[in-house]
Design a protein around this motif. Structure first.
Motif, mmCIF file in Angstrom:
data_model
loop_
_atom_site.group_PDB
_atom_site.id
_atom_site.type_symbol
_atom_site.label_atom_id
_atom_site.label_comp_id
_atom_site.label_asym_id
_atom_site.label_seq_id
_atom_site.Cartn_x
_atom_site.Cartn_y
_atom_site.Cartn_z
ATOM 1 N N TYR A 1 24.375 28.793 28.968
ATOM 2 C CA TYR A 1 23.102 29.430 28.616
ATOM 3 C C TYR A 1 22.298 28.943 27.433
ATOM 4 C CZ TYR A 1 19.516 33.078 27.764
ATOM 5 O OH TYR A 1 18.292 33.451 27.510
ATOM 6 N N VAL A 2 21.027 28.440 27.266
ATOM 7 C CA VAL A 2 20.345 27.822 26.337
ATOM 8 C C VAL A 2 19.107 28.776 26.094
ATOM 9 C CG1 VAL A 2 19.045 26.109 25.391
ATOM 10 C CG2 VAL A 2 20.927 25.541 26.877
ATOM 11 N N PRO A 3 19.249 29.517 24.764
ATOM 12 C CA PRO A 3 18.070 30.443 24.461
ATOM 13 C C PRO A 3 16.891 29.805 24.286
ATOM 14 C CG PRO A 3 19.510 29.945 22.474
ATOM 15 C CD PRO A 3 20.188 29.149 23.800
ATOM 16 N N GLN B 1 19.624 38.919 32.534
ATOM 17 C CA GLN B 1 19.716 38.672 33.923
ATOM 18 C C GLN B 1 20.248 37.279 34.309
ATOM 19 O OE1 GLN B 1 17.080 39.539 31.871
ATOM 20 N NE2 GLN B 1 15.331 38.282 32.317
ATOM 21 N N ALA B 2 19.931 36.234 33.321
ATOM 22 C CA ALA B 2 20.976 34.959 33.561
ATOM 23 C C ALA B 2 22.336 35.221 33.562
ATOM 24 C CB ALA B 2 20.395 33.894 32.327
ATOM 25 N N ILE B 3 22.767 35.819 32.689
ATOM 26 C CA ILE B 3 24.163 36.091 32.436
ATOM 27 C C ILE B 3 24.671 36.642 33.748
ATOM 28 C CG2 ILE B 3 26.087 36.879 31.235
ATOM 29 C CD1 ILE B 3 24.313 34.864 30.054
ATOM 30 N N ALA B 4 24.090 37.570 34.230
ATOM 31 C CA ALA B 4 24.290 38.207 35.647
ATOM 32 C C ALA B 4 24.394 37.530 36.667
ATOM 33 C CB ALA B 4 23.593 39.641 35.680
ATOM 34 N N ALA B 5 23.387 36.579 36.660
ATOM 35 C CA ALA B 5 23.457 35.847 37.857
ATOM 36 C C ALA B 5 24.549 34.725 37.908
ATOM 37 C CB ALA B 5 21.941 35.220 38.135
ATOM 38 N N PHE B 6 24.928 34.355 36.682
ATOM 39 C CA PHE B 6 25.824 33.352 36.671
ATOM 40 C C PHE B 6 27.290 34.120 37.025
ATOM 41 C CE2 PHE B 6 23.835 30.424 33.225
ATOM 42 C CZ PHE B 6 23.544 29.575 34.391
ATOM 43 N N ALA B 7 27.343 35.255 36.625
ATOM 44 C CA ALA B 7 28.624 35.907 36.567
ATOM 45 C C ALA B 7 28.881 36.210 38.026
ATOM 46 C CB ALA B 7 28.774 37.094 35.771
ATOM 47 N N TYR B 8 28.012 36.999 38.831
ATOM 48 C CA TYR B 8 28.068 37.578 40.115
ATOM 49 C C TYR B 8 27.707 36.676 41.141
ATOM 50 C CZ TYR B 8 29.460 41.596 37.533
ATOM 51 O OH TYR B 8 30.093 42.669 36.819
ATOM 52 N N THR C 1 25.332 41.219 24.678
ATOM 53 C CA THR C 1 25.910 42.551 25.392
ATOM 54 C C THR C 1 26.185 42.017 26.696
ATOM 55 O OG1 THR C 1 24.338 43.807 23.975
ATOM 56 C CG2 THR C 1 25.338 45.019 25.906
ATOM 57 N N ALA C 2 25.327 41.486 27.214
ATOM 58 C CA ALA C 2 25.590 41.058 28.831
ATOM 59 C C ALA C 2 26.971 40.378 28.893
ATOM 60 C CB ALA C 2 24.606 40.362 29.433
ATOM 61 N N LYS C 3 27.221 39.430 28.007
ATOM 62 C CA LYS C 3 28.444 38.779 27.983
ATOM 63 C C LYS C 3 29.476 39.585 27.925
ATOM 64 C CE LYS C 3 28.359 34.570 25.811
ATOM 65 N NZ LYS C 3 28.151 33.748 24.722
ATOM 66 N N ARG C 4 29.415 40.439 27.014
ATOM 67 C CA ARG C 4 30.654 41.427 26.753
ATOM 68 C C ARG C 4 30.952 42.300 28.058
ATOM 69 N NH1 ARG C 4 29.931 46.469 24.943
ATOM 70 N NH2 ARG C 4 27.912 46.214 23.711
ATOM 71 N N LEU C 5 29.770 42.566 28.799
ATOM 72 C CA LEU C 5 29.863 43.690 29.984
ATOM 73 C C LEU C 5 30.436 43.026 31.119
ATOM 74 C CD1 LEU C 5 26.527 45.813 29.708
ATOM 75 C CD2 LEU C 5 28.990 46.362 29.403
ATOM 76 N N VAL C 6 30.564 41.513 31.215
ATOM 77 C CA VAL C 6 30.838 40.641 32.423
ATOM 78 C C VAL C 6 31.874 39.958 31.964
ATOM 79 C CG1 VAL C 6 28.493 40.172 33.219
ATOM 80 C CG2 VAL C 6 29.489 38.518 31.789
ATOM 81 N N LYS C 7 32.524 40.020 30.823
ATOM 82 C CA LYS C 7 33.760 39.664 30.318
ATOM 83 C C LYS C 7 34.821 40.239 31.372
ATOM 84 C CE LYS C 7 36.541 38.668 26.362
ATOM 85 N NZ LYS C 7 36.931 38.836 25.055
ATOM 86 N N GLY C 8 35.920 39.268 32.011
ATOM 87 C CA GLY C 8 36.815 39.731 32.807
ATOM 88 C C GLY C 8 36.625 39.528 34.308
ATOM 89 N N VAL C 9 35.089 39.614 34.494
ATOM 90 C CA VAL C 9 34.823 39.054 35.945
ATOM 91 C C VAL C 9 34.503 37.540 35.725
ATOM 92 C CG1 VAL C 9 32.576 38.857 37.434
ATOM 93 C CG2 VAL C 9 33.236 41.111 36.374
ATOM 94 N N VAL C 10 34.129 37.098 34.454
ATOM 95 C CA VAL C 10 34.033 35.646 34.164
ATOM 96 C C VAL C 10 34.797 35.497 32.639
ATOM 97 C CG1 VAL C 10 32.128 34.887 35.682
ATOM 98 C CG2 VAL C 10 31.862 35.707 33.146
ATOM 99 N N GLY C 11 35.052 34.193 32.116
ATOM 100 C CA GLY C 11 35.429 34.162 31.030
ATOM 101 C C GLY C 11 34.154 33.779 30.133
#
Length: 455
Positions: free
Chosen positions: A142-144, A206-213, A244-254
């Motif tokens: 991710y690049v802000p 939304q970018a973090i969610a798309a990557f994770a799932y 916050t999104a990264k924290r919520l998907v941690k465990g699904v992805v690193g």
């Protein structure tokens, strides 16, 4: 460096915390140092949970709706066309290209040097225990966007992933109205320069969610678009919603870390140049109104001189309002200490993302720092060098997390996999111990799995 009639001196003043004459515990030091309140994290969580759920359920349709809502961009599909990447590189300013190429060259050299070696340890005759480093299959970088463009973050994310041997790399950056819904063109050019062709115009949670799932291929009824395969690791800095999104998907992805607003701490004594110190505090404050700039010093005279310099330099800086907001916030300030020993203790408690050490015997003082994302030693190693061309990585832990986490590096994208290879004779040497320990733990079948091999 003085103000002019057209740029009167800034009235910004840093809050002061005077720790001189006080002996404080680590917990007390952590409470004393300037720090942004963390309440915003919980405020963002409900909104981010909704965004993640929408992306998981509605896929491309959700991504399109969120791009319109947050970025003001109408989007059929977030994938950036190959032609747009090629055009961005072809039209890149030659001076910017040369600077990026130098940054890439230095980052690659350091990343290659970081790669850990595999270990094959002969435990006994016929017994070898190994640790082999294996790259993850696929990463999402991710690049802000927002207040600035960050082609340098493309370099910092991509180079260590490629050095680790990752075979599949996807990159996301927010769409921009001024570029017709594409990410910043310099970001696209940097991706193309590094050979990254899977780039998405996606921002925020939304970018973090798309990557994770992942996102399934869409039909015309649900927004269309090709599939986006899920990744194994997500890295890169971002705002509170990204963190916050990264924290919520941690465990699904690193994830690399929950990076927040940038921060700089400067540990300085009477030998420091106040002009340099003020400029370095401003350099990080221009990132974000929530950025933190902290001076830890043994010298009251230096503190006063730095404030005078800030008044003059802030008045002339391009992003004056943003800088003034950051420097005036509770997250910024001056901490006065009795001596360098106390200053080191304060800096270790603060665990800065970026720490500059500008003191007598700066290398020796820097060696005493145990908690920092990156340490910049002496007058001529400013944080901005690390942001672009030092060869180090600028994706670093913030908000005190440097006490237990590392900056982005090659090992972020590697896994240490252990291999155990014993022959019959080697197993026989420890069979009795395995059986004894299994019974001591009340797990006799573990011992039976060894005993059955020696009827």
């Amino acid at each position: 460096m003085s103000g002019t009639a057209n740029s009167p001196e800034s009235a910004v003043r840093l809050r002061r915390t005077d720790l001189r004459g006080h002996t404080l515990s680590l917990a007390e030091l952590k409470s004393a140092v300037p720090r942004t309140a963390s309440a915003t994290v919980t405020t963002a969580e409900a909104a981010v949970q909704t965004i993640i759920a929408d992306v998981r359920h509605d896929g491309h349709a959700a991504l399109a709706g969120l791009a319109l809502k947050f970025d003001g961009v109408s989007q059929e599909h977030p994938r950036v066309p190959a032609a747009a990447l090629a055009q961005a590189l072809a039209e890149l300013d030659p001076a910017v290209r040369a600077a990026l190429e130098e940054s890439i060259t230095r980052a690659k050299a350091f990343a290659q040097a970081q790669k850990p070696a595999d270990v094959d340890y002969p435990m006994a005759d016929g017994a070898v225990v190994s640790s082999h480093w294996i790259p993850v299959r696929r990463v999402g970088l991710y690049v802000p966007g927002g207040l600035a463009a960050y082609p340098s973050s493309v370099v910092m994310n991509v180079v260590p992933a490629l050095a680790a041997g990752v075979g599949s790399v996807a990159l996301a950056s927010p769409p921009q109205k001024e570029f017709g819904g594409l990410p910043d063109l310099t970001v696209l050019a940097a991706a193309a320069l590094l050979g990254i062709d899977e780039v998405y115009a996606m921002g925020g949670a939304q970018a973090i969610a798309a990557f994770a799932y992942g996102v399934a291929a869409g039909s015309s009824e649900n927004g269309g678009g090709e599939a986006l395969e899920p990744v194994d690791v997500v890295t890169g800095p971002g705002n509170i919603f990204v963190a916050t999104a990264k924290r919520l998907v941690k465990g699904v992805v690193g994830i690399d870390s929950e990076a927040g607003a940038t921060e700089i701490a400067v540990l300085a004594d009477h030998t420091a140049n106040p002009v340099f110190v003020a400029a370095d505090l401003i350099s990080q404050a221009e990132h974000d109104p929530n950025a933190a700039s902290v001076l830890v010093t043994t010298s009251l005279e230096l503190a006063d001189a730095v404030e005078r310099e800030l008044a003059q330099q802030v008045a002339k800086t391009t992003h004056r309002e943003r800088v003034e907001t950051a420097l005036s916030g509770v997250q910024s300030g001056i901490v006065l200490v009795d001596d360098i020993g106390q200053g080191v203790a304060v800096c270790n408690a603060y665990a800065a993302e970026h720490l500059e050490v500008v003191t007598e015997n700066a290398p020796g003082v820097a060696a005493q720092i145990t908690s920092a994302g990156a340490i910049f030693v002496g007058d001529y190693s400013p944080v901005s060098l690390g942001d672009y061309c030092a060869g180090s990585n600028h994706v670093l832990p913030t908000s005190g997390t440097a006490a237990f986490s590392s900056g982005l590096n090659v090992t972020t994208f590697l896994r240490a996999v252990q291999l155990i290879n014993y022959n019959k004779e080697a197993l026989a040497q420890v069979a009795g111990h395995v059986i004894t320990l299994s019974r001591a733990e009340g797990l006799p079948a573990h011992g039976d799995a060894v005993a059955v091999r020696f009827p």
